[in-house]
Design a protein around this motif. Structure first.
Motif, PDB file in Angstrom:
ATOM      1  N   ASP A 118      -4.271   5.912  -3.845  1.00 35.07           N
ATOM      2  CA  ASP A 118      -4.397   4.664  -3.091  1.00 35.07           C
ATOM      3  C   ASP A 118      -3.034   4.101  -2.703  1.00 35.07           C
ATOM      4  O   ASP A 118      -2.946   3.202  -1.854  1.00 35.07           O
ATOM      5  CB  ASP A 118      -5.153   3.621  -3.915  1.00 35.07           C
TER       6      ASP A 118
ATOM      7  N   ASP B 257       0.814  -1.221   0.000  1.00 34.81           N
ATOM      8  CA  ASP B 257       0.000   0.000   0.000  1.00 34.81           C
ATOM      9  C   ASP B 257       0.844   1.266   0.000  1.00 34.81           C
ATOM     10  O   ASP B 257       0.325   2.349  -0.306  1.00 34.81           O
ATOM     11  CB  ASP B 257      -0.907   0.019   1.236  1.00 34.81           C
TER      12      ASP B 257
ATOM     13  N   HIS C 128      -4.985   6.818   5.941  1.00 31.80           N
ATOM     14  CA  HIS C 128      -5.079   5.482   5.362  1.00 31.80           C
ATOM     15  C   HIS C 128      -5.256   4.440   6.465  1.00 31.80           C
ATOM     16  O   HIS C 128      -5.706   3.316   6.196  1.00 31.80           O
ATOM     17  CB  HIS C 128      -3.832   5.164   4.550  1.00 31.80           C
TER      18      HIS C 128
END
Length: 349
Positions: free
Chosen positions: A136, A36, A229
């Motif tokens: 993202d 990520d 996040h």
């Protein structure tokens, strides 16, 4: 679901070892397709930028890491292109090399020019900008702003693609990815400070982020939390990759008279200390300090691979023997319990 962070230290040509570790881990787990976030400093900043861009562009990550590895192995002469400075500088360089004290860092001028590194960086990320990285995917790259303003002066700087509304001065979305990588890798005395401009905005000159955090793990964690996040540290899992533990130190015998220990001795020019000792000391201790801070807050959710090198490999040393030493360090790492821990971690991703 945990937030999965990959962090890459600085270390010049030893980024080759980082890439070799990434290669073997990805072959076994395909973890780069699932990460990520990517954090990087200096040579690790270049790697992090390339990986985040690769994910966004849908590149084959195994092929991309192979390309990065090949650049470190085959294009080192281009990366470390000697700076064509003046007669006095060249004379001093030749004198230092005669006594095996040359090859970086530069004493009177930057030892290397950045043209080769720029060419390689452009081949990886083209003209794409920081805003091109998917939101993202977290990108956090350390560099040092040499002059923010007259009140603050110079400042540590983590360039990110995330929109951190409470830190508007961090917004560099229009900046090219190439500039991000070059700013992070502008090691003092090795490469010149890097000027960043974008869309008519002059951000000033930047230097290597290793000055304050050669291991960017905590910066990556910080950005991930600030960008919301994750809600808390329990949600983070991280892989931290170093560029090899150097078997170097400064012994009592080397110091002898501490009052006589000036800059030339710190750089190993007028002493028997390791060549570039001051830079190596800064890089090593900065990286380990960041690791232990991260270890205290992440616990077993953090695995660090930083295998010992059989002999010292300088930041710009790209002889066949230096690559052999890094390959041996990789083999040592793959036989270690820590490697098994890393595989176990990444198989969960």
């Amino acid at each position: 679901m945990p937030f999965k962070l990959v962090s890459c230290d600085g270390g010049g040509i030893r980024g080759y070892l980082t890439c070799r570790i990434l290669q073997h881990l990805h072959e076994q787990t395909q973890f780069l397709d699932k990460a990520d976030g990517f954090a990087g400093t200096s040579t690790g900043g270049l790697i992090a930028v390339a990986l985040a861009d690769g994910r966004t562009q849908g590149k084959d990550m195994a092929q991309l890491v192979g390309t990065l590895t090949a650049h470190y192995r085959d294009d080192a002469d281009k990366i470390f292109c000697e700076n064509e400075h003046g007669f006095l500088d060249k004379t001093l360089d030749e004198l230092l090399k005669k006594f095996k004290k040359g090859g970086g860092p530069g004493i009177t001028a930057a030892q290397y020019e950045a043209s080769g590194l720029t060419e390689i960086g452009k081949s990886l990320v083209g003209e794409r900008r920081l805003s091109s990285i998917s939101s993202d995917v977290v990108l956090a790259v350390n560099t040092v702003c040499l002059h923010r303003d007259d009140k603050i002066g110079w400042a540590p700087f983590t360039i990110t693609n995330q929109n951190l509304e409470h830190e508007s001065w961090l917004d560099m979305s229009a900046v090219k990815l190439l500039d991000v990588a070059l700013a992070s890798a502008a090691a003092p005395s090795y490469f010149p400070p890097h000027l960043i401009t974008a869309d008519g905005v002059d951000y000033g000159y930047f230097a290597d982020g290793a000055i304050f955090a050669n291991n960017p793990i905590m910066n990556g964690v910080n950005v991930a939390i600030a960008a919301k996040h994750i809600g808390n540290l329990d949600q983070i899992e991280a892989l931290s990759i170093g560029t090899g533990q150097q078997p170097a130190s400064i012994s009592e015998e080397m110091v002898k008279d501490p009052d006589d220990w000036g800059l030339l001795k710190w750089f190993g020019i007028s002493s028997i200390a390791p060549k570039g000792a001051l830079m190596e000391l800064m890089l090593t201790t900065s990286a380990e300090n960041q690791y232990w801070m991260a270890r205290l807050v992440l616990g077993d959710r953090l695995v660090r691979l930083n295998p010992p090198l059989p002999k010292v490999v300088g930041l710009a040393t790209h002889t066949p023997a230096s690559y052999d030493l890094m390959d041996k360090a990789l083999e040592t790492s793959m036989r270690s319990p820590t490697w098994s821990q890393a595989i176990k971690l990444l198989e969960r991703w």
